[in-house]
Enzyme design. Structure first.
Site, PDB file in Angstrom:
ATOM      1  N   ASP A   1       0.852  -1.178   0.000  1.00  0.00           N
ATOM      2  CA  ASP A   1       0.000   0.000   0.000  1.00  0.00           C
ATOM      3  C   ASP A   1       0.893   1.235   0.000  1.00  0.00           C
ATOM      4  OD1 ASP A   1      -3.052   0.707   0.565  1.00  0.00           O
ATOM      5  OD2 ASP A   1      -1.818   2.144   1.650  1.00  0.00           O
TER       6      ASP A   1
ATOM      7  N   ASN B   1      -1.946  13.159  -3.084  1.00  0.00           N
ATOM      8  CA  ASN B   1      -2.909  13.693  -4.052  1.00  0.00           C
ATOM      9  C   ASN B   1      -3.328  15.116  -3.697  1.00  0.00           C
ATOM     10  OD1 ASN B   1      -3.269  11.732  -6.060  1.00  0.00           O
ATOM     11  ND2 ASN B   1      -4.650  10.529  -4.792  1.00  0.00           N
TER      12      ASN B   1
ATOM     13  N   ASP C   1      -1.505   9.780 -10.214  1.00  0.00           N
ATOM     14  CA  ASP C   1      -1.436   8.780 -11.291  1.00  0.00           C
ATOM     15  C   ASP C   1       0.011   8.441 -11.615  1.00  0.00           C
ATOM     16  OD1 ASP C   1      -4.165   8.732 -11.433  1.00  0.00           O
ATOM     17  OD2 ASP C   1      -4.308   9.974 -13.235  1.00  0.00           O
TER      18      ASP C   1
ATOM     19  N   GLU D   1      -4.788   2.381  -4.235  1.00  0.00           N
ATOM     20  CA  GLU D   1      -3.330   2.488  -4.103  1.00  0.00           C
ATOM     21  C   GLU D   1      -2.737   1.199  -3.569  1.00  0.00           C
ATOM     22  OE1 GLU D   1      -4.973   4.477  -0.276  1.00  0.00           O
ATOM     23  OE2 GLU D   1      -5.572   4.227  -2.363  1.00  0.00           O
TER      24      GLU D   1
END
Length: 345
Positions: A214, A222, A231, A257
């Protein structure tokens, strides 16, 4: 791609599958053919086991069971692709059936003509044999023309079937891939996980191992740098995973993720070493940002090994438990749980 069989081998599977399909209560359509193709080819052990259980005691397979086998064990095509491919296969089969009917009609006509010519030759007066033989030659030439046309139609149909086969491979491959990273998606991962759960090495030192990872603080990344950067991070993690994985490993993006790496045959120590390689490889990879210098991205990982007789869900749950332990322990670390350790540990 899923199917790598030659045209000759595919034809052999078709000849084997059709009698089996005809004994079922399900209609003869592309979905039914896909199920029985994978059964006779031996390419889908999980499907084969489920199908054998359903047909035990010569019980016929009905329409509902056929579709359920397809949905559970074969990647679904999107509706548009499935319709297009089904219509294409239906057209090809219709053309073959029409050509076969024409050939049969021509053969029967030729057979009747042979009988008539035979009688005429027996009863022909001197000088009439030439005329009968001329009719025989003309009939033979008509028959040869019909067979030539049939061969041409069959060749065209074979080419169209090959085109449809490649289309199925391409579409099904897309269905099993994560569009952003190019890795296997959750559906593909679950299929391989179910296959690994049937491993004869389960519970042994070389039983399948599973790594779950993870991205640490992905939401904050983000928020700070934007979704495009997020991304970019996902693609970077995918590249690191692909560099570290071997050809027989399964690398997948299984969540937003979250990533997985499935090792069909491995020792737990080998899996731990690979997990550390992944963690260090990601931590040392700086990812450029628009406004600032490279951002450091880390992974938390959980590692476990398949136990004897263990269900895929339990195998996955223990790997997730190990992953959560890494995140609670400070992130950017690897936690290992052996097959003998309790999920409540």
């Amino acid at each position: 791609m899923r199917y790598q069989d030659s045209i000759a081998r595919s034809a052999e599977y078709l000849r084997t599958a059709l009698p089996m399909m005809s004994r079922q209560r399900a209609a003869l359509h592309p979905v039914s053919y896909a199920v029985w193709y994978e059964f006779v080819s031996g390419s889908n052990p999980a499907l084969a086991q489920a199908l054998q259980e359903l047909t035990q005691g010569n019980r016929p397979l009905d329409e509902t069971q056929t579709w359920e086998l397809y949905r559970s064990h074969i990647a679904e095509l999107d509706t548009e692709s499935a319709t297009r491919l089904g219509e294409g296969l239906g057209n090809v089969l219709g053309q073959i059936a029409h050509s076969a009917e024409l050939a049969e009609d021509q053969t029967q006509t030729f057979g009747r003509s042979l009988g008539r010519w035979n009688e005429q030759l027996r009863s022909a007066a001197p000088g009439q044999h030439t005329q009968v033989l001329a009719e025989l030659m003309a009939g033979t030439q008509d028959m040869q023309s019909t067979m030539k046309a049939l061969r041409a139609r069959l060749h065209a149909s074979q080419s169209e079937i090959e085109h449809l086969r490649h289309e199925v491979e391409r579409t099904r491959g897309e269905v099993l891939l994560d569009a952003l990273t190019g890795l296997a998606n959750r559906r593909a991962f679950e299929q391989r996980l179910n296959e690994c759960a049937q491993s004869e090495h389960a519970g042994s030192p070389v039983a399948p191992c599973l790594l779950l990872s993870d991205i640490d603080g992905f939401r904050q990344l983000n928020e700070r740098y934007g979704l495009d950067f997020g991304d970019q991070v996902l693609r970077s993690v995918a590249r690191v995973l692909q560099r570290c994985a071997q050809s027989h490993h399964v690398v997948a993006r299984v969540g937003g993720e979250e990533f997985a790496l499935l090792m069909p045959e491995a020792g737990l120590h080998e899996a731990l070493m690979l997990a550390e390689q992944l963690r260090e490889g990601m931590a040392s990879t700086g990812i450029a940002t628009d406004a600032q210098g490279p951002a450091r991205v880390t992974l938390s990982l959980g590692v476990t090994q398949l136990g004897q007789g263990e269900a895929p869900s339990a195998f996955l749950a223990r790997a997730d438990l190990a992953l959560q332990a890494s995140k609670r322990g400070g992130r950017n670390r690897v936690t290992v749980l052996s097959a003998q350790e309790s999920l409540s540990a």
